[in-house]
Design an enzyme around this catalytic site. Structure first.
Site, PDB file in Angstrom:
ATOM      1  N   ARG A  78      52.654  33.511  15.510  1.00 20.40           N
ATOM      2  CA  ARG A  78      52.030  34.179  16.650  1.00 20.40           C
ATOM      3  C   ARG A  78      53.116  34.731  17.574  1.00 20.40           C
ATOM      4  NH1 ARG A  78      50.035  29.587  21.072  1.00 20.40           N
ATOM      5  NH2 ARG A  78      52.067  28.555  21.303  1.00 20.40           N
ATOM      6  N   THR A 138      60.018  32.192  68.214  1.00 22.33           N
ATOM      7  CA  THR A 138      60.173  32.685  66.840  1.00 22.33           C
ATOM      8  C   THR A 138      60.877  34.042  66.810  1.00 22.33           C
ATOM      9  OG1 THR A 138      57.993  33.744  66.791  1.00 22.33           O
ATOM     10  CG2 THR A 138      58.109  31.426  66.132  1.00 22.33           C
ATOM     11  N   ASP A 139      60.756  34.824  67.892  1.00 20.15           N
ATOM     12  CA  ASP A 139      61.482  36.087  67.955  1.00 20.15           C
ATOM     13  C   ASP A 139      62.987  35.836  67.988  1.00 20.15           C
ATOM     14  OD1 ASP A 139      61.267  39.088  68.321  1.00 20.15           O
ATOM     15  OD2 ASP A 139      62.495  38.556  70.065  1.00 20.15           O
ATOM     16  N   LYS A 160      59.472  31.416  61.849  1.00 18.94           N
ATOM     17  CA  LYS A 160      59.283  32.853  61.635  1.00 18.94           C
ATOM     18  C   LYS A 160      59.322  33.130  60.142  1.00 18.94           C
ATOM     19  CE  LYS A 160      58.979  36.717  64.187  1.00 18.94           C
ATOM     20  NZ  LYS A 160      58.027  36.858  65.313  1.00 18.94           N
ATOM     21  N   HIS A 180      48.753  35.612  26.487  1.00 18.34           N
ATOM     22  CA  HIS A 180      48.268  35.741  25.122  1.00 18.34           C
ATOM     23  C   HIS A 180      48.317  37.180  24.608  1.00 18.34           C
ATOM     24  CE1 HIS A 180      46.956  31.650  25.567  1.00 18.34           C
ATOM     25  NE2 HIS A 180      46.169  31.966  26.588  1.00 18.34           N
ATOM     26  N   GLN A 222      54.770  23.689  25.442  1.00 22.00           N
ATOM     27  CA  GLN A 222      55.199  22.427  26.032  1.00 22.00           C
ATOM     28  C   GLN A 222      56.567  22.001  25.501  1.00 22.00           C
ATOM     29  OE1 GLN A 222      52.131  23.160  25.150  1.00 22.00           O
ATOM     30  NE2 GLN A 222      50.629  22.187  26.495  1.00 22.00           N
TER      31      GLN A 222
END
Length: 305
Positions: free
Chosen positions: A178, A59-60, A13, A262, A234
């Protein structure tokens, strides 16, 4: 195997939303909002190959178990502990269930401060999401991966990128000045291999989550007055991950995904006015698409990935 075919199956679920409030007598209310996914590995092959559903956990029922177990938790607990509780219930309660995966995402409700003091029952929505995925087998073997999403970080200086590969399609100039911005997604695996190895209180997964988040941010930014220079996303990623591994010995590996969001320098010109707007490290065009994507997993030697 069934009729010459191999079946690799599980069912569960997804997106079970639950909020839990604790109201301790000694302090302010505590509130969490979780989105829970449950997936069970079980011996229910006849339900796939015939009309026999006698071994299927509905699933319920899984959804209702999430609410029932949340009700049973009379004391505050972290999403990792709740995922462990659910996984242990499903693998122990149902004989046919051989394993369970429980994933939880926590919505970042934060206590409101009024005049610098925490409100007893007021909350506001933050930004970073706390995540976990717990995989457990019936024998008690466990795999715990925690993480975070949407950790937005930005530096207006102390970042550059130069000396990279150049070819006929390269337009990007070298720079030592930057803006660098990213939205970190991270996950890390705890070394606990069996449920019996998970330390009791005072070890707290939420405290460790907050500490990991702080180490990641502090490493990205550097000292308050001077910062730290980043020659590439990196390199910054590597330093962030290794700082976590050096600080917390119970973490085996760290995965980081860091898009390079950017901020493009704005230059405007025309034939009549070639210097209409000339960039001077002050006006940028923020962009989100396309963006660079840098990711890596840094692990200890001999750790399991």
């Amino acid at each position: 195997m069934a009729e010459g075919f191999k079946i690799d199956q599980r069912h569960g679920k997804s997106r079970v939303r639950v909020a839990r409030v604790w109201r301790p007598h000694s302090g302010g209310h505590v509130m969490v909002e979780w989105e829970v996914d449950v997936s069970l590995f079980s011996d229910c092959l006849p339900s796939y190959t015939s009309d026999d559903n006698s071994s299927i956990v509905a699933t319920d029922s899984m959804k209702n178990t999430v609410y029932g177990k949340a009700k049973e938790c009379t004391e505050e607990l972290t999403l990792e502990r709740f995922a462990l509780l659910l996984a242990r219930h499903f693998t122990n309660y149902y004989p046919q269930v051989t394993g369970a995966i429980v994933s939880i995402v926590e919505k970042p409700w934060e206590r409101v401060l009024i005049d610098g003091k925490p409100h007893s029952h007021g909350f506001k929505l933050g930004s970073e999401l706390h995540t976990t995925e717990v995989t457990m087998k019936k024998c008690g073997a466990v795999n715990i991966i925690s993480g975070l999403k949407n950790l937005s970080l930005l530096k207006t200086t102390q970042s550059g990128f130069e000396g990279f590969v150049r070819d006929k399609y390269t337009l990007l100039p070298d720079t030592r000045e930057r803006i660098v911005a990213t939205e970190v997604t991270s996950s890390w695996r705890y070394k606990f291999a069996n449920i019996s190895q998970i330390p009791p209180a005072p070890f707290c997964f939420r405290q460790r989550y907050n500490e990991v988040k702080k180490v990641l941010s502090d490493t990205f930014f550097g000292p308050v007055d001077t910062g730290v220079y980043s020659p590439s996303v990196q390199n910054t990623l590597y330093l962030m991950a290794t700082a976590v591994l050096n600080r917390f010995q119970e973490i085996e590996w760290v995965h980081l995904r860091m898009p390079n969001l950017h901020f493009l320098p704005v230059n405007m010109s025309s034939k009549e006015n070639p210097n209409m707007v000339k960039f001077a490290d002050d006006v940028y065009l923020p962009t989100s698409e396309p963006h660079g994507t840098i990711q890596a997993t840094i692990s200890r030697a001999m750790s399991k990935l």
